[in-house]
Design a protein around this motif. Structure first.
Motif, PDB file in Angstrom:
ATOM      1  N   GLU A   1    -107.406  15.986 -75.831  1.00  0.00           N
ATOM      2  CA  GLU A   1    -107.867  16.649 -74.608  1.00  0.00           C
ATOM      3  C   GLU A   1    -107.268  18.037 -74.573  1.00  0.00           C
ATOM      4  O   GLU A   1    -106.079  18.217 -74.845  1.00  0.00           O
ATOM      5  N   HIS A   2    -108.103  19.019 -74.248  1.00  0.00           N
ATOM      6  CA  HIS A   2    -107.641  20.404 -74.262  1.00  0.00           C
ATOM      7  C   HIS A   2    -108.204  21.126 -73.040  1.00  0.00           C
ATOM      8  O   HIS A   2    -109.384  21.448 -72.975  1.00  0.00           O
TER       9      HIS A   2
ATOM     10  N   ALA B   1    -107.898  24.174 -71.911  1.00  0.00           N
ATOM     11  CA  ALA B   1    -108.476  25.507 -72.122  1.00  0.00           C
ATOM     12  C   ALA B   1    -109.930  25.410 -72.579  1.00  0.00           C
ATOM     13  O   ALA B   1    -110.782  26.160 -72.096  1.00  0.00           O
ATOM     14  N   LEU B   2    -110.219  24.499 -73.482  1.00  0.00           N
ATOM     15  CA  LEU B   2    -111.602  24.363 -73.960  1.00  0.00           C
ATOM     16  C   LEU B   2    -112.525  23.893 -72.842  1.00  0.00           C
ATOM     17  O   LEU B   2    -113.663  24.359 -72.735  1.00  0.00           O
ATOM     18  N   LYS B   3    -112.040  22.998 -71.990  1.00  0.00           N
ATOM     19  CA  LYS B   3    -112.853  22.541 -70.851  1.00  0.00           C
ATOM     20  C   LYS B   3    -113.153  23.698 -69.904  1.00  0.00           C
ATOM     21  O   LYS B   3    -114.272  23.854 -69.423  1.00  0.00           O
ATOM     22  N   MET B   4    -112.150  24.505 -69.627  1.00  0.00           N
ATOM     23  CA  MET B   4    -112.328  25.627 -68.699  1.00  0.00           C
ATOM     24  C   MET B   4    -113.226  26.702 -69.296  1.00  0.00           C
ATOM     25  O   MET B   4    -114.052  27.283 -68.598  1.00  0.00           O
ATOM     26  N   LEU B   5    -113.094  26.943 -70.588  1.00  0.00           N
ATOM     27  CA  LEU B   5    -113.966  27.920 -71.253  1.00  0.00           C
ATOM     28  C   LEU B   5    -115.416  27.440 -71.234  1.00  0.00           C
ATOM     29  O   LEU B   5    -116.331  28.233 -71.008  1.00  0.00           O
ATOM     30  N   ALA B   6    -115.622  26.154 -71.457  1.00  0.00           N
ATOM     31  CA  ALA B   6    -116.981  25.603 -71.404  1.00  0.00           C
ATOM     32  C   ALA B   6    -117.536  25.730 -69.989  1.00  0.00           C
ATOM     33  O   ALA B   6    -118.688  26.130 -69.797  1.00  0.00           O
TER      34      ALA B   6
ATOM     35  N   ALA C   1     -91.505  17.468 -78.955  1.00  0.00           N
ATOM     36  CA  ALA C   1     -90.866  17.886 -77.705  1.00  0.00           C
ATOM     37  C   ALA C   1     -91.434  19.227 -77.229  1.00  0.00           C
ATOM     38  O   ALA C   1     -91.690  19.413 -76.038  1.00  0.00           O
ATOM     39  N   LEU C   2     -91.653  20.150 -78.151  1.00  0.00           N
ATOM     40  CA  LEU C   2     -92.227  21.448 -77.784  1.00  0.00           C
ATOM     41  C   LEU C   2     -93.647  21.290 -77.243  1.00  0.00           C
ATOM     42  O   LEU C   2     -94.017  21.933 -76.245  1.00  0.00           O
ATOM     43  N   ALA C   3     -94.436  20.448 -77.882  1.00  0.00           N
ATOM     44  CA  ALA C   3     -95.811  20.223 -77.411  1.00  0.00           C
ATOM     45  C   ALA C   3     -95.803  19.645 -76.004  1.00  0.00           C
ATOM     46  O   ALA C   3     -96.539  20.105 -75.125  1.00  0.00           O
ATOM     47  N   ARG C   4     -94.962  18.675 -75.767  1.00  0.00           N
ATOM     48  CA  ARG C   4     -94.907  18.052 -74.442  1.00  0.00           C
ATOM     49  C   ARG C   4     -94.335  19.013 -73.396  1.00  0.00           C
ATOM     50  O   ARG C   4     -94.774  19.020 -72.251  1.00  0.00           O
ATOM     51  N   LEU C   5     -93.385  19.834 -73.804  1.00  0.00           N
ATOM     52  CA  LEU C   5     -92.800  20.815 -72.896  1.00  0.00           C
ATOM     53  C   LEU C   5     -93.824  21.863 -72.473  1.00  0.00           C
ATOM     54  O   LEU C   5     -93.963  22.185 -71.304  1.00  0.00           O
ATOM     55  N   MET C   6     -94.574  22.374 -73.423  1.00  0.00           N
ATOM     56  CA  MET C   6     -95.512  23.453 -73.117  1.00  0.00           C
ATOM     57  C   MET C   6     -96.801  22.970 -72.469  1.00  0.00           C
ATOM     58  O   MET C   6     -97.389  23.694 -71.685  1.00  0.00           O
ATOM     59  N   PHE C   7     -97.255  21.772 -72.801  1.00  0.00           N
ATOM     60  CA  PHE C   7     -98.589  21.373 -72.383  1.00  0.00           C
ATOM     61  C   PHE C   7     -98.648  20.340 -71.277  1.00  0.00           C
ATOM     62  O   PHE C   7     -99.633  20.287 -70.564  1.00  0.00           O
ATOM     63  N   SER C   8     -97.679  19.465 -71.192  1.00  0.00           N
ATOM     64  CA  SER C   8     -97.738  18.401 -70.198  1.00  0.00           C
ATOM     65  C   SER C   8     -99.059  17.672 -70.344  1.00  0.00           C
ATOM     66  O   SER C   8     -99.450  17.298 -71.432  1.00  0.00           O
ATOM     67  N   SER C   9     -99.802  17.502 -69.254  1.00  0.00           N
ATOM     68  CA  SER C   9    -101.072  16.781 -69.324  1.00  0.00           C
ATOM     69  C   SER C   9    -102.254  17.725 -69.563  1.00  0.00           C
ATOM     70  O   SER C   9    -103.397  17.284 -69.639  1.00  0.00           O
ATOM     71  N   MET C  10    -101.991  19.023 -69.686  1.00  0.00           N
ATOM     72  CA  MET C  10    -103.068  20.002 -69.875  1.00  0.00           C
ATOM     73  C   MET C  10    -103.696  19.873 -71.263  1.00  0.00           C
ATOM     74  O   MET C  10    -104.858  20.151 -71.450  1.00  0.00           O
TER      75      MET C  10
ATOM     76  N   ARG D   1    -113.587  22.492 -80.572  1.00  0.00           N
ATOM     77  CA  ARG D   1    -114.386  23.700 -80.370  1.00  0.00           C
ATOM     78  C   ARG D   1    -115.646  23.649 -81.234  1.00  0.00           C
ATOM     79  O   ARG D   1    -116.699  24.126 -80.878  1.00  0.00           O
ATOM     80  N   ASP D   2    -115.518  23.030 -82.387  1.00  0.00           N
ATOM     81  CA  ASP D   2    -116.638  22.917 -83.329  1.00  0.00           C
ATOM     82  C   ASP D   2    -117.389  21.598 -83.197  1.00  0.00           C
ATOM     83  O   ASP D   2    -118.197  21.254 -84.050  1.00  0.00           O
TER      84      ASP D   2
END
Length: 167
Positions: free
Chosen positions: A110-111, A113-118, A81-90, A154-155
């Motif tokens: 799917e992450h 932040a990693l896509k945006m950093l790349a 529930a916490l994961a879904r609450l904080m992340f949604s589809s991000m 990331r790796d």
């Protein structure tokens, strides 16, 4: 659904809020990295992520308490529930299995932040704060666990895999 007086449905507003939070996080990381260096950006990112996760877990558990002696399934339900609450589809949590022995295996495919950093050419040197975030959840729920990264996108892994063992 409550009428908020906004022109979008509440679920759309919440999605926009989450997106904006992630955008703020990305811009903040970039600003710290350019002014103070990547080591400081990584350190502060992990510290802040742990704080936010702990706060979200604490607030969530006030409305949905975890028993003093929770079963693995009770902890699993709250963590999902916490994961879904904080992340949604991000960030896409594909699976989360909690064994009877208290082991929680989770897979993120799917992450954002990693896509945006790349995309911003900032992935090199970035240290994922995933374990700090998860530690914040455990702290907020007052659950003790050993947690590890089994694989990380990331790796170069196809998905991030984590394993936590309740104590």
């Amino acid at each position: 659904m409550t009428d908020t007086g906004l022109e979008f449905p509440l679920s759309t507003e919440i999605a926009l809020l989450r997106q904006s939070w992630w955008l703020h996080d990305a811009r903040w990381y970039q600003a710290v990295k350019s002014r103070l260096g990547q080591d400081v950006a990584n350190e502060l990112n992990a510290e802040v992520m742990r704080f936010v996760a702990r706060r979200v877990a604490t607030l969530y558990s006030r409305r949905h308490p975890v028993p003093a002696e929770p079963t693995p399934q009770e902890v699993a339900g709250t963590l999902e529930a916490l994961a879904r609450l904080m992340f949604s589809s991000m960030v896409r949590l594909d699976s989360a299995d909690f064994d009877d022995d208290g082991t929680w295996d989770s897979v993120v495919s799917e992450h954002f932040a990693l896509k945006m950093l790349a995309a911003s050419r900032s992935l090199e040197g970035y240290q994922c704060p995933c374990l700090d975030l998860r530690a914040g959840w455990f702290e907020g729920l007052k659950v003790k666990a050993d947690d590890e990264v089994v694989a990380c996108m990331r790796d170069g892994a196809a998905a991030c895999r984590f394993r936590a063992c309740l104590k």
